[in-house]
Design a protein around this motif. Structure first.
Motif, mmCIF file in Angstrom:
data_model
loop_
_atom_site.group_PDB
_atom_site.id
_atom_site.type_symbol
_atom_site.label_atom_id
_atom_site.label_comp_id
_atom_site.label_asym_id
_atom_site.label_seq_id
_atom_site.Cartn_x
_atom_site.Cartn_y
_atom_site.Cartn_z
ATOM 1 N N UNK A 116 -13.228 1.685 -0.453
ATOM 2 C CA UNK A 116 -12.604 0.568 -1.104
ATOM 3 C C UNK A 116 -11.547 0.007 -0.451
ATOM 4 N N UNK A 117 -11.376 -1.144 0.010
ATOM 5 C CA UNK A 117 -10.255 -2.000 0.596
ATOM 6 C C UNK A 117 -10.390 -3.349 0.025
ATOM 7 N N UNK A 118 -9.003 -3.590 -0.536
ATOM 8 C CA UNK A 118 -8.610 -4.720 -1.206
ATOM 9 C C UNK A 118 -7.255 -5.596 -0.538
ATOM 10 N N UNK A 190 -1.587 2.224 -1.051
ATOM 11 C CA UNK A 190 -1.180 0.961 -1.426
ATOM 12 C C UNK A 190 -0.280 0.500 -0.660
ATOM 13 N N UNK A 191 -0.170 -0.664 -0.055
ATOM 14 C CA UNK A 191 0.724 -1.151 0.778
ATOM 15 C C UNK A 191 1.162 -2.634 0.318
ATOM 16 N N UNK A 192 2.415 -2.870 -0.395
ATOM 17 C CA UNK A 192 2.773 -3.816 -1.276
ATOM 18 C C UNK A 192 4.234 -4.290 -1.100
ATOM 19 N N UNK A 193 4.603 -5.731 -1.332
ATOM 20 C CA UNK A 193 5.813 -5.867 -1.123
ATOM 21 C C UNK A 193 5.888 -7.055 -2.215
ATOM 22 N N UNK A 231 -4.582 -2.537 -0.660
ATOM 23 C CA UNK A 231 -4.801 -1.377 -1.574
ATOM 24 C C UNK A 231 -6.447 -0.644 -0.845
ATOM 25 N N UNK A 232 -6.188 0.620 -0.616
ATOM 26 C CA UNK A 232 -7.274 1.452 -0.067
ATOM 27 C C UNK A 232 -7.631 2.900 -0.849
ATOM 28 N N UNK A 233 -8.789 2.838 -1.167
ATOM 29 C CA UNK A 233 -9.113 4.314 -1.724
ATOM 30 C C UNK A 233 -10.362 4.886 -0.875
ATOM 31 N N UNK A 234 -10.202 6.060 -0.293
ATOM 32 C CA UNK A 234 -11.208 6.468 0.748
ATOM 33 C C UNK A 234 -11.341 7.945 0.807
ATOM 34 N N UNK A 235 -12.495 8.294 1.455
ATOM 35 C CA UNK A 235 -12.788 9.645 1.603
ATOM 36 C C UNK A 235 -14.108 9.856 2.744
#
Length: 685
Positions: A116-118, A190-193, A231-235
């Motif tokens: 998942x990459x947003x 999650x990388x956010x400013x 935002x990334x959720x991964x495995x």
């Protein structure tokens, strides 16, 4: 219920989607959307009391997910342990679940391709970085990211990498509605400013491996001193993923090997195996104790592998001089394994591939068959190794290592029944080099060996390109998407040219990690971008599309071959200008390779290895343009001079003399066919 192809942002297509196409329940999406709306409502209308604000950013979560930071309820934070014993509050005013700022139309490419990459915002310029709640190894990784990306590590950093507790992985993923397998290496990032100036990269890993992989993903999202908000959720799908240096020919140079281990780690590999067939220390000389120089050599590899979170496997191939019944041989093997353990080796492969059965007289007095002796020896050995070194991994490389091997239903079937399950078993598919591998193939082999196999894929290995002139730069193909979930490990055998192997290995990493989303050419594009700038990437992709080997690929240059075929068919009708333009464009790309495949545009070690092929293919491109011009002039009744033909022949012979064979036979066939036609119209002698 519906599939995420209509839900989340897909970095490959610029759509809100997830490439894995795993089902997501409609209620999950509603929770996320309501969370965003509640957050807006609470911040603008409702006073920021603790419980209400907590509900706003963690809809679907319990209040136990966070801890109050202030007695007045003005702020919330989660405490994270630090190496010095201090604690630091992570600012959780960011919504870990929110998709409110998801940006459609942006392309985020990461390899391996995340589940998942947003995109959640624009790029943010950064000059400084620091960690929060990080281990010493994670701090070292952050320093390396800073060095590679031209950043400075600073206490007053613009980018703060905030490591959450492992328990928070469940909190974030489950209660935010992210469907994720709880397997080693899983992570949330999650990388956010909030202000376009300072950035927080919140990381929650299921385990230390997951946190480490999140940092690897973060590194790919930093470019030109800017970081992507995402935002990334991964495995990973396959537990073990890596490289076995197991080809015939000269082993890699020591410094090349040490350097490339870092790249393997960046690709989220977790295994490196030392197994060069031409290093006799692993083969004929297996009984001979290592010298101090040998120990130092392997210890250095082991230390570098450990630093990059790679299991260091060592293959012992005792195809000669191993007598299963003799105590001195058992003791010699144990002595070698003890030494290897001291050299940071944590995985032993006992291999008998490509060898005859050596059934000695002494063993014939004890065992009725070769495999009976082998199974007994390995079972005793494995038991003793694990008694001394419980964390050692054990793997068996059989003589019958492919499904169509002659003795697989007798010898290997016996080993499958009688070899202790402490031993993993490796396998290459249906053939030594398998064109295709299906789920049925895996299940058939598993039925023989009575355990989930490791796929030791003979890709992208070819005969030493420096001898054959042929290089394999293709992406992996022909493996069914079900395969990675059915195997214990996906281990690839590279070429004797380590850095030239990276394109194929990177696409293999992509496939093993997220097979449902895998696409050969998309993966190739993403992999190439890891190793070069825009110019270098174009050059790498051009070379990959024209240097592919059998059996995985039927043709070495499919698009080029089609363009050539279409051109000659059209040329016969005298209406060929469109087809000639297509072919001319490809030849121009070839011609420009010497400008693109350089240390200025590519990973220098990769550029240097590819230089002979880039040079030869560039010359072929230039000559291809000359030939097209000659054919066009002949078709229009214009003169072609004998000196032009003589010069063309000389240049073609010069390429042939190098022994380098870019496009393998495609361009030579084009030149031969073109010259036959030209010389049928004019005198070429």
């Amino acid at each position: 219920m519906f599939r995420r192809t209509a839900t989340y942002y897909d970095a490959r297509q610029g759509l809100i989607t997830t490439p894995s196409k795993q089902p997501v329940f409609f209620v999950d999406l509603l929770l996320l959307m309501l969370s965003d709306l509640m957050g807006l409502f609470v911040e603008t209308i409702v006073p920021r009391t603790g419980p209400v604000f907590l509900f706003a950013f963690c809809l679907g979560c319990s209040t136990s997910a966070t801890k109050p930071h202030d007695a007045m309820g003005e702020d919330f934070g989660t405490e994270f342990s630090q190496d010095d014993g201090a604690t630091e509050q992570l600012d959780t005013s960011q919504n870990f679940c929110s998709l409110a700022s998801a940006t459609v139309g942006q392309t985020i490419r990461v390899l391996p391709n995340p589940r998942l990459v947003i995109a959640v915002g624009e790029e943010v310029p950064i000059l400084t970085i620091r960690g929060s709640g990080t281990s010493s190894q994670e701090e070292q990784e952050i320093r390396e990211i800073a060095q590679e990306k031209g950043l400075t590590v600073s206490d007053d950093a613009q980018l703060v990498v905030a490591m959450m507790d492992e328990s928070d992985f469940d909190t974030v993923t489950k209660r935010c509605g992210f469907h994720v397998k709880k397997v080693a290496g899983a992570y949330y990032l999650k990388i956010e400013s909030t202000d376009g100036k300072s950035v927080t990269a919140n990381i929650a890993g299921l385990d230390p491996e997951g946190r480490f992989y999140a940092l690897k993903t973060l590194k790919q999202l930093i470019k030109d001193r800017k970081v992507r908000q995402a935002l990334i959720v991964d495995y990973p799908e396959t537990p073990m993923r890596g490289v076995l240096e197991g080809f015939y020919g000269k082993p890699w140079q020591e410094q090349d090997r040490l350097s490339i281990l870092k790249v393997f780690s960046d690709l989220k590999f977790n295994v490196y195996a030392y197994a060069p067939k031409d290093d006799q220390r692993t083969n004929l000389l297996w009984k001979i104790p290592f010298t101090e120089q040998d120990k130092a050599f392997f210890t250095k590899i082991g230390a570098e592998a450990k630093r990059n979170r790679l299991r260091f496997c060592f293959e012992i191939r005792p195809v000669l001089f191993l007598k299963f019944s003799q105590k001195e041989d058992f003791d010699a093997m144990m002595d070698k394994i003890r030494t290897l353990h001291d050299c940071n080796v944590d995985c032993i492969i006992l291999a008998f591939d490509d060898a005859d059965k050596m059934f000695y007289d002494e063993d014939m007095e004890v065992y009725s068959t070769y495999v009976e002796g082998l199974a007994d020896f390995m079972n005793r050995l494995g038991t003793e190794v694990l008694r001394l070194f419980p964390d050692m991994m054990l793997a068996y490389g059989p003589r019958d290592y492919y499904l169509f091997a002659p003795d697989i239903n007798t010898d290997l079937a016996y080993m499958g029944q009688n070899l202790d399950k402490i031993w993993e078993v490796a396998w290459t598919g249906n053939e030594i080099v398998s064109k295709t591998i299906t789920a049925n193939d895996v299940e058939a082999f598993e039925a023989i060996v009575h355990r989930v196999p490791i796929l030791a894929d003979n890709f992208p290995v070819v005969e030493d390109p420096r001898d054959s002139g042929i290089i394999n730069l293709a992406p992996i193909t022909g493996r069914a998407k079900e395969v990675p979930s059915l195997i214990k490990g996906f281990i690839m055998n590279p070429m004797p040219l380590p850095f030239s192997s990276l394109l194929g290995l990177a696409t293999g990493a992509d496939f093993a990690w997220n097979p449902e989303a895998y696409n050969e050419e998309t993966s190739l594009d993403t992999a190439a971008a890891l190793f070069g700038d825009e110019t270098g990437t174009r050059g790498l992709v051009t070379m990959s599309k024209t240097n592919r080997t059998k059996p995985l690929w039927d043709e070495p240059a499919p698009e080029l071959l089609k363009a050539i075929t279409d051109f000659f068919l059209a040329y016969e009708t005298a209406s060929y200008h469109g087809e000639m333009a297509v072919l001319k464009s490809q030849f121009e790309d070839f011609r420009d390779l010497t400008l693109a495949v350089t240390p200025q545009h590519l990973l220098p070690s990769l550029a240097n290895e590819l230089a002979p092929w880039a040079s030869a293919q560039s010359e072929m491109g230039g000559l291809g343009l000359v030939v097209l011009d000659l054919l066009d002039r002949l078709a229009n009744g214009k003169d072609v001079g004998a000196i032009e033909i003589h010069t063309l022949k000389d240049r073609l012979q010069s390429i042939e003399k190098t022994g380098i064979k870019p496009t393998i036979g495609v361009m030579p066939d084009f030149f031969e066919r073109s010259m036959e036609y030209i010389c049928s119209k004019i005198t070429c002698e």
